[in-house]
Design an enzyme around this catalytic site. Structure first.
Site, PDB file in Angstrom:
ATOM      1  NE  ARG A  45     -34.934 -27.399 -39.642  1.00  0.00           N
ATOM      2  CZ  ARG A  45     -35.557 -27.096 -41.420  1.00  0.00           C
ATOM      3  NH1 ARG A  45     -36.012 -28.097 -41.917  1.00  0.00           N
ATOM      4  NH2 ARG A  45     -35.118 -26.024 -41.960  1.00  0.00           N
ATOM      5  CE  LYS A 119     -32.820 -11.777 -27.724  1.00  0.00           C
ATOM      6  NZ  LYS A 119     -33.109 -12.228 -26.313  1.00  0.00           N
ATOM      7  N   GLY A 147     -35.416  -9.311 -25.881  1.00  0.00           N
ATOM      8  CA  GLY A 147     -35.618  -8.673 -24.621  1.00  0.00           C
ATOM      9  C   GLY A 147     -35.090  -9.631 -23.498  1.00  0.00           C
ATOM     10  CB  ALA A 151     -37.157 -21.321 -23.572  1.00  0.00           C
ATOM     11  CE  LYS A 209     -29.225 -12.311 -25.480  1.00  0.00           C
ATOM     12  NZ  LYS A 209     -29.563 -13.138 -24.395  1.00  0.00           N
ATOM     13  CG  ASP A 262     -31.657 -10.450 -23.926  1.00  0.00           C
ATOM     14  OD1 ASP A 262     -31.782 -11.020 -22.963  1.00  0.00           O
ATOM     15  OD2 ASP A 262     -31.419 -10.078 -25.429  1.00  0.00           O
ATOM     16  CB  THR A 266     -27.391 -12.928 -21.177  1.00  0.00           C
ATOM     17  OG1 THR A 266     -28.092 -12.447 -22.198  1.00  0.00           O
ATOM     18  CG2 THR A 266     -26.990 -13.751 -21.982  1.00  0.00           C
ATOM     19  NE  ARG A 273     -28.411 -22.355 -25.346  1.00  0.00           N
ATOM     20  CZ  ARG A 273     -29.299 -22.407 -26.387  1.00  0.00           C
ATOM     21  NH1 ARG A 273     -29.116 -23.622 -27.548  1.00  0.00           N
ATOM     22  NH2 ARG A 273     -29.927 -21.300 -26.680  1.00  0.00           N
ATOM     23  CG  ASN A 274     -24.196 -16.813 -25.325  1.00  0.00           C
ATOM     24  OD1 ASN A 274     -23.684 -16.878 -26.485  1.00  0.00           O
ATOM     25  ND2 ASN A 274     -25.308 -16.746 -25.339  1.00  0.00           N
TER      26      ASN A 274
END
Length: 374
Positions: A45, A119, A147, A151, A209, A262, A266, A273-274
């Protein structure tokens, strides 16, 4: 939840791929696809981002100075990105999946496969994202890519594995289905794709997750250490398995890349970030104060509600996910919430064994947890 896409295909690669979403993950997947020899048409965008990708092979807003490979052409119009594409990766936040699918339907070719790379569970409907896309794009085959993936590592061409899942038509073999064709198209160099026909299991693993990662962050931020983290990961995996199998998924999928893999990534790296969000909450920050007040998308915040709502509708209790929901959305006190979590009745480790035993020292357990935080 296990709708079949009645669509068969020869076992051959795609040649032209649209990627809808030029954020970090969408751009990174574009790089992986281009390295595999595909012509990539990337929709974004932001005109400045699109110009930078086309001009300099960079997306500095999301991937810093990582140089993107040739073969990626970026567009600001979704119709242009979908022009000539044989399949599309849908790489937008879970909250935007329905709108993006609706926009794609109006301009893409019939029967073009759509691969969900977000997700989550839609809060208002309780639908998995594959079902959301099916509602908006009837007739289009649907797959999911999930998975343990950061990035920046994909973009830098570092070793990465994913699972690609798609339901099989009656009589179709896994090695000739949509998941196999996508894996053949994307696997090259350091990027390796595994295939699955358990779309439900793969999606539930991805949705849950992030919620467990917030729990691990809260625990660490509150001062707990490795034992607590290991407990939350393991029991979180059990909650993932419980919901996935209730919805028709398989336990072995949750023990694979899109589940345990995953989840481990995480919950163990502050690139997540979580996890960082949970760390800040556990350290005393209010929700609106996290990330210095910046509008950062933390998927586990949304999913802590949608996942627990879905579980409740099926008569399931997910204690860790419920605790995260209470802390994040109901302003529940972290100290007492973790104390109550630890003082719950004792259970069999497997949810398939129906055993509940009154905790012999529930008050002591609760006081101990609360005292350690205090």
């Amino acid at each position: 939840m296990n709708a079949i896409d009645h669509w068969t295909m020869p076992r051959r690669r795609f040649e032209t791929l649209a990627v809808i979403g030029a954020g970090a993950f969408g751009t990174a997947l574009s790089a992986a696809a281009a390295r595999a020899g595909l012509a990539v048409r990337l929709f974004g965008r932001n005109a400045e981002t699109v110009d930078e990708i086309n001009r300099d092979r960079l997306n500095t807003a999301y991937l810093g100075d990582t140089v993107l490979p040739d073969g990626i052409q970026a567009f600001t119009e979704i119709e242009d990105a979908l022009q000539g594409a044989e399949a599309a990766l849908l790489v937008v936040p879970s909250a935007g999946i329905r709108d993006a699918a609706r926009a794609m339907r109006a301009v893409c070719r019939p029967l073009m496969p759509v691969v969900i790379c977000a997700k989550g569970v839609e809060p208002s409907t309780g639908l998995l994202l594959s079902d959301v896309v099916r509602e908006e794009m009837p007739g289009h085959p649907v797959a999911a890519l999930s998975g343990p993936t950061f990035a920046d590592e994909i973009a830098a061409d570092l070793p990465t594995t994913v699972t690609i899942a798609a339901a099989l038509a009656p009589g179709e073999a896994l090695d000739t289905g949509l998941a196999a064709r996508l894996a053949l198209s994307l696997s090259a160099g350091s990027f390796r794709a595994y295939v699955s026909d358990d779309l439900t299991g793969v999606e539930i693993g991805g949705a849950m997750k992030n919620v467990i990662a917030i729990a691990c962050g809260i625990s660490r931020g509150a001062g707990f250490r490795a034992n607590m983290t290991a407990a939350l990961i393991t029991r979180g995996l059990a909650e993932m398995t419980q919901l996935a199998t209730e919805l028709g998924g398989r336990a072995d999928t949750i023990s694979g890349l899109s589940g345990l893999g995953d989840l481990t990534l995480t919950c163990s790296s502050e690139q997540s970030r979580n996890l960082r969000f949970g760390l800040q909450l556990g350290g005393g920050a209010k929700r609106e104060q996290t990330f210095d007040g910046a509008p950062v998308i933390v998927e586990g915040v949304r999913n802590s509600v949608s996942v627990t709502d879905l579980a409740r509708r099926h008569g399931l209790t997910l204690p860790i996910c419920e605790a995260v929901r209470a802390i994040v959305h109901d302003d529940a006190d972290i100290v007492s919430t973790l104390g109550l979590l630890w003082a719950r009745p004792l259970e069999a480790e497997s949810h398939e064994i129906d055993v509940t035993i009154r905790h012999p020292n529930a008050s002591e357990a609760r006081e101990k947890i609360e005292g350690l935080i205090g």
